[in-house]
Design an enzyme around this catalytic site. Structure first.
Site, PDB file in Angstrom:
ATOM      1  N   ALA A   1      11.767  16.583  -0.137  1.00 21.76           N
ATOM      2  CA  ALA A   1      12.014  15.143  -0.198  1.00 21.76           C
ATOM      3  C   ALA A   1      12.293  14.669   1.223  1.00 21.76           C
ATOM      4  CB  ALA A   1      13.187  14.862  -1.116  1.00 21.76           C
TER       5      ALA A   1
ATOM      6  N   GLU B   1       9.414  21.907  -5.937  1.00 22.65           N
ATOM      7  CA  GLU B   1       9.657  21.308  -7.261  1.00 22.65           C
ATOM      8  C   GLU B   1       8.401  20.628  -7.802  1.00 22.65           C
ATOM      9  OE1 GLU B   1      13.136  19.361  -5.549  1.00 22.65           O
ATOM     10  OE2 GLU B   1      14.344  20.226  -7.144  1.00 22.65           O
TER      11      GLU B   1
HETATM   12  N1  CAA Z   1      11.944  15.143   5.357  1.00 18.12           N
HETATM   13  C1  CAA Z   1      11.629  14.372   6.426  1.00 18.12           C
HETATM   14  N2  CAA Z   1      10.957  14.807   7.481  1.00 18.12           N
HETATM   15  C2  CAA Z   1      10.589  16.101   7.492  1.00 18.12           C
HETATM   16  C3  CAA Z   1      10.888  16.966   6.441  1.00 18.12           C
HETATM   17  C4  CAA Z   1      11.595  16.446   5.321  1.00 18.12           C
HETATM   18  N3  CAA Z   1      11.897  17.204   4.259  1.00 18.12           N
HETATM   19  N4  CAA Z   1      10.406  18.202   6.738  1.00 18.12           N
HETATM   20  C5  CAA Z   1       9.817  18.091   7.951  1.00 18.12           C
HETATM   21  N5  CAA Z   1       9.920  16.821   8.400  1.00 18.12           N
HETATM   22  C6  CAA Z   1       9.430  16.286   9.677  1.00 18.12           C
HETATM   23  C7  CAA Z   1      10.278  16.729  10.833  1.00 18.12           C
HETATM   24  O1  CAA Z   1      11.422  15.905  10.939  1.00 18.12           O
HETATM   25  C8  CAA Z   1       9.343  16.575  11.995  1.00 18.12           C
HETATM   26  O2  CAA Z   1       9.277  15.202  12.336  1.00 18.12           O
HETATM   27  P1  CAA Z   1       9.297  14.780  13.904  1.00 18.12           P
HETATM   28  O3  CAA Z   1       8.017  15.356  14.463  1.00 18.12           O
HETATM   29  O4  CAA Z   1       9.263  13.284  13.847  1.00 18.12           O
HETATM   30  O5  CAA Z   1      10.511  15.367  14.502  1.00 18.12           O
HETATM   31  C9  CAA Z   1       7.985  16.941  11.391  1.00 18.12           C
HETATM   32  O6  CAA Z   1       8.155  16.819   9.963  1.00 18.12           O
HETATM   33  C10 CAA Z   1       7.587  18.364  11.694  1.00 18.12           C
HETATM   34  O7  CAA Z   1       8.656  19.225  11.305  1.00 18.12           O
HETATM   35  P2  CAA Z   1       9.314  20.305  12.313  1.00 18.12           P
HETATM   36  O8  CAA Z   1       9.204  19.842  13.710  1.00 18.12           O
HETATM   37  O9  CAA Z   1      10.678  20.598  11.779  1.00 18.12           O
HETATM   38  O10 CAA Z   1       8.320  21.525  12.071  1.00 18.12           O
HETATM   39  P3  CAA Z   1       8.665  23.085  12.169  1.00 18.12           P
HETATM   40  O11 CAA Z   1       7.350  23.773  12.075  1.00 18.12           O
HETATM   41  O12 CAA Z   1       9.535  23.349  13.350  1.00 18.12           O
HETATM   42  O13 CAA Z   1       9.538  23.414  10.862  1.00 18.12           O
HETATM   43  C11 CAA Z   1      10.107  23.320   8.527  1.00 18.12           C
HETATM   44  C12 CAA Z   1       8.981  23.274   9.601  1.00 18.12           C
HETATM   45  C13 CAA Z   1      10.774  24.710   8.532  1.00 18.12           C
HETATM   46  C14 CAA Z   1       9.459  23.053   7.180  1.00 18.12           C
HETATM   47  C15 CAA Z   1      11.159  22.256   8.855  1.00 18.12           C
HETATM   48  O14 CAA Z   1      10.501  21.006   9.062  1.00 18.12           O
HETATM   49  C16 CAA Z   1      12.178  22.055   7.781  1.00 18.12           C
HETATM   50  O15 CAA Z   1      13.095  22.835   7.636  1.00 18.12           O
HETATM   51  N6  CAA Z   1      12.054  20.950   6.967  1.00 18.12           N
HETATM   52  C17 CAA Z   1      12.996  20.591   5.962  1.00 18.12           C
HETATM   53  C18 CAA Z   1      12.886  21.490   4.734  1.00 18.12           C
HETATM   54  C19 CAA Z   1      13.923  21.084   3.724  1.00 18.12           C
HETATM   55  O16 CAA Z   1      15.105  21.173   3.955  1.00 18.12           O
HETATM   56  N7  CAA Z   1      13.467  20.620   2.550  1.00 18.12           N
HETATM   57  C20 CAA Z   1      14.332  20.189   1.491  1.00 18.12           C
HETATM   58  C21 CAA Z   1      14.526  18.693   1.607  1.00 18.12           C
HETATM   59  S1  CAA Z   1      15.773  18.085   0.489  1.00 18.12           S
HETATM   60  C22 CAA Z   1      14.999  17.978  -0.991  1.00 18.12           C
HETATM   61  O17 CAA Z   1      13.844  18.271  -1.128  1.00 18.12           O
HETATM   62  C23 CAA Z   1      15.855  17.487  -2.121  1.00 18.12           C
HETATM   63  C24 CAA Z   1      15.223  17.673  -3.447  1.00 18.12           C
HETATM   64  O18 CAA Z   1      15.409  18.653  -4.160  1.00 18.12           O
HETATM   65  C25 CAA Z   1      14.395  16.658  -4.001  1.00 18.12           C
END
Ligand code: CAA
Length: 258
Positions: A66, A112
């Site tokens: 999300a 999910e």
């Molecule tokens: N929401 C918003 N933006 C996100 C995102 C997310 N879940 N995941 C990645 N992005 C964005 C990053 O902020 C980044 O944007 P910028 O270039 O503007 O900084 C872009 O996508 C690329 O991401 P990274 O630079 O972080 O890429 P990476 O290769 O270094 O890492 C990753 C990849 C490990 C997937 C990392 O992006 C990450 O950990 N993302 C979040 C994963 C996460 O925590 N997901 C759960 C979200 S909460 C949820 O989903 C609640 C639910 O149950 C409904």
């Protein structure tokens, strides 16, 4: 003129393809994308020419969760008042069979969404997890329930409590995905599966989906009773007559999807 800005929708014969398309955010699922995926899936579900719906992302990410930026400032009342994520229930309620074609990250809401699909195909590059705990939250689109049903308590607890992710091999061993395919073949394979499903009788495929899903909602006795009632009901379809007649006549069936 395309009504959507976060997804693309294409038709491939009786199969349809929904591609999540916010590459810069790794397909993070914001509310607009939820609305668009649900609207697209419901429209395809109403269309008798759609026999199966494939959902996919990019090579790098099915969806990385999300949208954290969108959620970060929300209050309890914002989330409760808008009933945040409740719209996804309408995706899970789609009667047409769905296939998730997952490459790259399927994290949080991405995992999910994949688990809401009926068939989950993984590229060898796929990564699954519910890392919400690392953000100080818990899964919110069914992850604590569907992951637990799919892989059992041991792995679900570890993933939800530590945020550890699973690669495609582990996900397949655990029973989360039906099959792993080389990343380059993922879409071709997913569309082939979808075209196979879509070639079957549409009402009978919907009934098969409903019967399997009933296994997660009820006791064995009630589930078997439900299955038998639906089994009897398929004898009211033209496609049952065609399917069994074609077998007897040693020719491929030509289902009319009614
Ligand atoms: N929401 C918003 N933006 C996100 C995102 C997310 N879940 N995941 C990645 N992005 C964005 C990053 O902020 C980044 O944007 P910028 O270039 O503007 O900084 C872009 O996508 C690329 O991401 P990274 O630079 O972080 O890429 P990476 O290769 O270094 O890492 C990753 C990849 C490990 C997937 C990392 O992006 C990450 O950990 N993302 C979040 C994963 C996460 O925590 N997901 C759960 C979200 S909460 C949820 O989903 C609640 C639910 O149950 C409904």
């Amino acid at each position: 003129t395309h009504p959507f800005s976060t997804i693309r929708v294409e038709r491939k014969g009786r199969a349809a393809l929904i591609t999540l398309d916010r590459p810069k955010a790794l397909n993070a699922l914001n509310l607009q994308m939820m609305d668009e995926v649900v609207a697209a899936a419901e429209a395809l579900d109403r269309d008798p020419d759609t026999g199966c719906i494939v959902v996919t992302g990019s090579a790098r990410a099915f969806a990385a969760g999300a949208d954290i930026g969108e959620m970060r400032p929300q209050s309890y009342m914002d989330m409760y008042g808008a009933d945040w994520f409740a719209g996804w229930d309408r995706f899970a309620a789609v009667r047409t069979p769905t296939v998730a074609a997952v490459a790259g990250y399927a994290l949080g809401g991405g995992c999910e969404l994949a688990m809401m699909c009926d068939i989950l195909l993984a590229a060898d590059t796929a990564t699954f997890g519910q890392p919400e705990i690392k953000l100080g939250v818990i899964p919110g689109i069914g992850g604590s329930q569907r992951l637990t049903r799919a892989v059992g308590k041991a792995k679900a607890m570890e993933l939800c409590l530590t945020g550890r992710t699973m690669d495609a091999e582990e996900a397949e061993r655990a029973g989360l995905v039906s099959r792993i395919v080389p990343a380059g073949d993922l879409l071709t394979e997913a569309l082939a599966v979808a075209e196979t499903v879509a070639s079957m009788s549409a009402p009978v495929a919907m009934m098969a989906k409903e019967a399997v899903n009933r296994a997660f909602e009820t006791t064995l006795t009630e589930g078997v009773r439900f299955e038998r009632r639906v089994f009897h009901a398929v004898f009211a379809t033209a496609d049952q007559k065609e399917g069994m007649t074609a077998f007897t006549e040693k020719r491929p069936p030509e289902f009319t999807h009614r």
